[in-house]
Design a protein around this motif. Structure first.
Motif, PDB file in Angstrom:
ATOM      1  N   GLU A  24     -19.597  -5.483 -31.843  1.00 27.29           N
ATOM      2  CA  GLU A  24     -19.941  -4.257 -31.118  1.00 27.29           C
ATOM      3  C   GLU A  24     -21.451  -4.101 -30.956  1.00 27.29           C
ATOM      4  O   GLU A  24     -21.933  -3.640 -29.920  1.00 27.29           O
ATOM      5  N   ALA A  25     -22.191  -4.515 -31.966  1.00 30.80           N
ATOM      6  CA  ALA A  25     -23.643  -4.327 -31.954  1.00 30.80           C
ATOM      7  C   ALA A  25     -24.352  -5.279 -30.995  1.00 30.80           C
ATOM      8  O   ALA A  25     -25.252  -4.874 -30.253  1.00 30.80           O
ATOM      9  N   VAL A  26     -23.980  -6.559 -31.011  1.00 29.53           N
ATOM     10  CA  VAL A  26     -24.707  -7.548 -30.215  1.00 29.53           C
ATOM     11  C   VAL A  26     -23.922  -8.054 -29.013  1.00 29.53           C
ATOM     12  O   VAL A  26     -24.476  -8.747 -28.159  1.00 29.53           O
ATOM     13  N   GLY A  27     -22.635  -7.704 -28.955  1.00 27.99           N
ATOM     14  CA  GLY A  27     -21.784  -8.197 -27.872  1.00 27.99           C
ATOM     15  C   GLY A  27     -22.324  -7.956 -26.478  1.00 27.99           C
ATOM     16  O   GLY A  27     -22.341  -8.886 -25.643  1.00 27.99           O
ATOM     17  N   ALA A  32     -20.397 -12.683 -24.963  1.00 33.52           N
ATOM     18  CA  ALA A  32     -19.611 -13.850 -25.355  1.00 33.52           C
ATOM     19  C   ALA A  32     -18.119 -13.557 -25.482  1.00 33.52           C
ATOM     20  O   ALA A  32     -17.311 -14.472 -25.489  1.00 33.52           O
ATOM     21  N   THR A  33     -17.742 -12.281 -25.614  1.00 30.70           N
ATOM     22  CA  THR A  33     -16.350 -11.942 -25.864  1.00 30.70           C
ATOM     23  C   THR A  33     -15.600 -11.637 -24.579  1.00 30.70           C
ATOM     24  O   THR A  33     -16.138 -11.058 -23.641  1.00 30.70           O
ATOM     25  N   VAL A  34     -14.330 -12.021 -24.553  1.00 37.93           N
ATOM     26  CA  VAL A  34     -13.426 -11.702 -23.452  1.00 37.93           C
ATOM     27  C   VAL A  34     -12.465 -10.594 -23.883  1.00 37.93           C
ATOM     28  O   VAL A  34     -12.325  -9.580 -23.209  1.00 37.93           O
ATOM     29  N   THR A  35     -11.807 -10.786 -25.023  1.00 35.09           N
ATOM     30  CA  THR A  35     -10.868  -9.804 -25.567  1.00 35.09           C
ATOM     31  C   THR A  35     -11.115  -9.671 -27.064  1.00 35.09           C
ATOM     32  O   THR A  35     -11.114 -10.678 -27.777  1.00 35.09           O
ATOM     33  N   VAL A  36     -11.324  -8.443 -27.529  1.00 31.75           N
ATOM     34  CA  VAL A  36     -11.509  -8.189 -28.959  1.00 31.75           C
ATOM     35  C   VAL A  36     -10.200  -7.643 -29.521  1.00 31.75           C
ATOM     36  O   VAL A  36      -9.636  -6.685 -28.991  1.00 31.75           O
ATOM     37  N   THR A 131     -22.518 -15.847 -20.260  1.00 29.75           N
ATOM     38  CA  THR A 131     -22.831 -15.702 -21.681  1.00 29.75           C
ATOM     39  C   THR A 131     -24.260 -16.171 -21.910  1.00 29.75           C
ATOM     40  O   THR A 131     -24.681 -17.209 -21.382  1.00 29.75           O
ATOM     41  N   ARG A 132     -25.011 -15.410 -22.713  1.00 28.70           N
ATOM     42  CA  ARG A 132     -26.419 -15.719 -22.952  1.00 28.70           C
ATOM     43  C   ARG A 132     -26.628 -16.294 -24.354  1.00 28.70           C
ATOM     44  O   ARG A 132     -25.909 -15.959 -25.291  1.00 28.70           O
ATOM     45  N   ASN A 133     -27.632 -17.124 -24.465  1.00 25.71           N
ATOM     46  CA  ASN A 133     -28.009 -17.691 -25.753  1.00 25.71           C
ATOM     47  C   ASN A 133     -28.568 -16.564 -26.631  1.00 25.71           C
ATOM     48  O   ASN A 133     -29.511 -15.883 -26.229  1.00 25.71           O
ATOM     49  N   PRO A 134     -28.002 -16.316 -27.821  1.00 29.57           N
ATOM     50  CA  PRO A 134     -28.471 -15.195 -28.650  1.00 29.57           C
ATOM     51  C   PRO A 134     -29.889 -15.356 -29.164  1.00 29.57           C
ATOM     52  O   PRO A 134     -30.528 -14.377 -29.541  1.00 29.57           O
ATOM     53  N   TRP A 135     -30.417 -16.578 -29.174  1.00 31.91           N
ATOM     54  CA  TRP A 135     -31.788 -16.791 -29.625  1.00 31.91           C
ATOM     55  C   TRP A 135     -32.791 -16.534 -28.509  1.00 31.91           C
ATOM     56  O   TRP A 135     -33.952 -16.214 -28.769  1.00 31.91           O
ATOM     57  N   ASN A 136     -32.344 -16.690 -27.269  1.00 34.99           N
ATOM     58  CA  ASN A 136     -33.219 -16.472 -26.120  1.00 34.99           C
ATOM     59  C   ASN A 136     -32.331 -16.163 -24.923  1.00 34.99           C
ATOM     60  O   ASN A 136     -31.668 -17.053 -24.393  1.00 34.99           O
ATOM     61  N   ALA A 137     -32.312 -14.898 -24.492  1.00 36.95           N
ATOM     62  CA  ALA A 137     -31.396 -14.461 -23.429  1.00 36.95           C
ATOM     63  C   ALA A 137     -31.674 -15.150 -22.103  1.00 36.95           C
ATOM     64  O   ALA A 137     -30.817 -15.147 -21.220  1.00 36.95           O
ATOM     65  N   GLY A 138     -32.830 -15.757 -21.956  1.00 37.74           N
ATOM     66  CA  GLY A 138     -33.148 -16.474 -20.736  1.00 37.74           C
ATOM     67  C   GLY A 138     -32.650 -17.900 -20.722  1.00 37.74           C
ATOM     68  O   GLY A 138     -32.825 -18.610 -19.734  1.00 37.74           O
ATOM     69  N   ARG A 139     -32.009 -18.301 -21.817  1.00 38.38           N
ATOM     70  CA  ARG A 139     -31.514 -19.676 -21.920  1.00 38.38           C
ATOM     71  C   ARG A 139     -29.992 -19.688 -22.036  1.00 38.38           C
ATOM     72  O   ARG A 139     -29.367 -18.693 -22.374  1.00 38.38           O
ATOM     73  N   THR A 140     -29.403 -20.833 -21.778  1.00 39.33           N
ATOM     74  CA  THR A 140     -27.956 -20.967 -21.816  1.00 39.33           C
ATOM     75  C   THR A 140     -27.474 -21.324 -23.225  1.00 39.33           C
ATOM     76  O   THR A 140     -28.189 -21.993 -23.972  1.00 39.33           O
ATOM     77  N   ALA A 154     -24.746 -15.866 -33.350  1.00 38.49           N
ATOM     78  CA  ALA A 154     -25.116 -14.448 -33.435  1.00 38.49           C
ATOM     79  C   ALA A 154     -24.462 -13.729 -34.608  1.00 38.49           C
ATOM     80  O   ALA A 154     -24.699 -12.541 -34.802  1.00 38.49           O
ATOM     81  N   GLY A 155     -23.650 -14.428 -35.401  1.00 40.46           N
ATOM     82  CA  GLY A 155     -23.018 -13.813 -36.562  1.00 40.46           C
ATOM     83  C   GLY A 155     -21.820 -12.951 -36.227  1.00 40.46           C
ATOM     84  O   GLY A 155     -21.378 -12.155 -37.052  1.00 40.46           O
ATOM     85  N   MET A 156     -21.257 -13.122 -35.040  1.00 43.24           N
ATOM     86  CA  MET A 156     -20.083 -12.349 -34.656  1.00 43.24           C
ATOM     87  C   MET A 156     -18.799 -12.904 -35.248  1.00 43.24           C
ATOM     88  O   MET A 156     -17.777 -12.225 -35.274  1.00 43.24           O
ATOM     89  N   SER A 157     -18.854 -14.130 -35.706  1.00 38.98           N
ATOM     90  CA  SER A 157     -17.670 -14.802 -36.244  1.00 38.98           C
ATOM     91  C   SER A 157     -18.093 -15.814 -37.297  1.00 38.98           C
ATOM     92  O   SER A 157     -19.108 -16.495 -37.122  1.00 38.98           O
TER      93      SER A 157
END
Length: 225
Positions: A24-27, A32-36, A131-140, A154-157
């Motif tokens: 919820e915080a970083v999604g 990156a998520t389709v269905t939670v 979907t964006r790279n969590p370390w740099n949103a400008g990268r894949t 990103a620690g989501m899973s």
């Protein structure tokens, strides 16, 4: 596995809740998520806690939440494959890889993004977007298991189920992520992505290679007769 639980009561539900809070915080930033599967995951985690408290035999992944690339079916959940053709397709059974992880005690947490039909080296599609790279949103984050790799980074899973036929796990690992130890070859169908494990490279006669890729650049040609 021993029936003696070294962890305090309710820990599996708290672990699931912590990862859902992280989603919820970083999604929204990572996309990156389709269905939670929040309610379902929490209910399964609570049942997992109750099973341990009752002294039931449990599997090696008992109560561990995991995410699933949205090309793999989870029973009762939409599997979009990143395409508008499948946006309402509800799976009636688990994919084999999902079924095996659930049989070991794992808890599906969410379905993760991918390029349409897994057919690209970046993760973007008409349904969910990029979907964006969590370390740099400008990268894949790479592809086609880019939703999984971004979620792990990103620690989501704590554990992700992806797929690799050409470069779909190895590619994302090259974009600053980490994948499970070992080196899936070109015939590999399903692999997990795990936080903290180093990416594996092979070294050919002319320099480093990504695992599973052969160096064909200087192979001598056969003479034709």
């Amino acid at each position: 596995m021993s029936r003696t639980d070294p962890h305090p009561a309710g820990v599996r539900r708290r672990v699931a809740r912590a990862h859902l809070d992280r989603i919820e915080a970083v999604g929204p930033k990572v996309n990156a998520t389709v269905t939670v599967l929040a309610e379902r995951a929490l209910a399964m985690a609570e049942s997992a806690d109750e099973a341990v408290a009752a002294g039931a035999a449990v599997g090696p992944f008992h109560g561990v939440p995991f995410t699933v690339k949205d090309s793999l079916d989870v029973a009762g959940v939409v599997t979009t494959r990143g395409s508008t053709l499948f946006e309402d397709h509800v799976a009636n059974a688990d994919a084999t890889a999902v079924a095996r992880l659930r049989a070991a005690g794992g808890i599906p947490l969410a379905k993760m993004n991918l390029p349409e039909f897994s057919y690209w080296t970046e993760t973007d599609n008409p349904l969910v977007g990029r979907t964006r790279n969590p370390w740099n949103a400008g990268r894949t984050p790479g592809g086609s298991s880019g939703g999984e790799s971004a979620a792990i980074a990103a620690g989501m899973s704590p554990l992700g189920l992806g797929s690799d036929v050409a470069i779909s796990v190895r590619g994302p690992s090259r974009h600053g992520h980490r994948r499970a130890e070992g080196h899936p070859g070109p015939d590999t169908c399903h692999r997990t992505l795990a936080r903290g494990a180093p990416p594996v490279l092979a070294r050919g006669p002319h320099g480093p290679q990504r695992a599973g890729h052969r160096d064909r650049s200087r192979r001598p040609r056969r003479s034709r007769r």
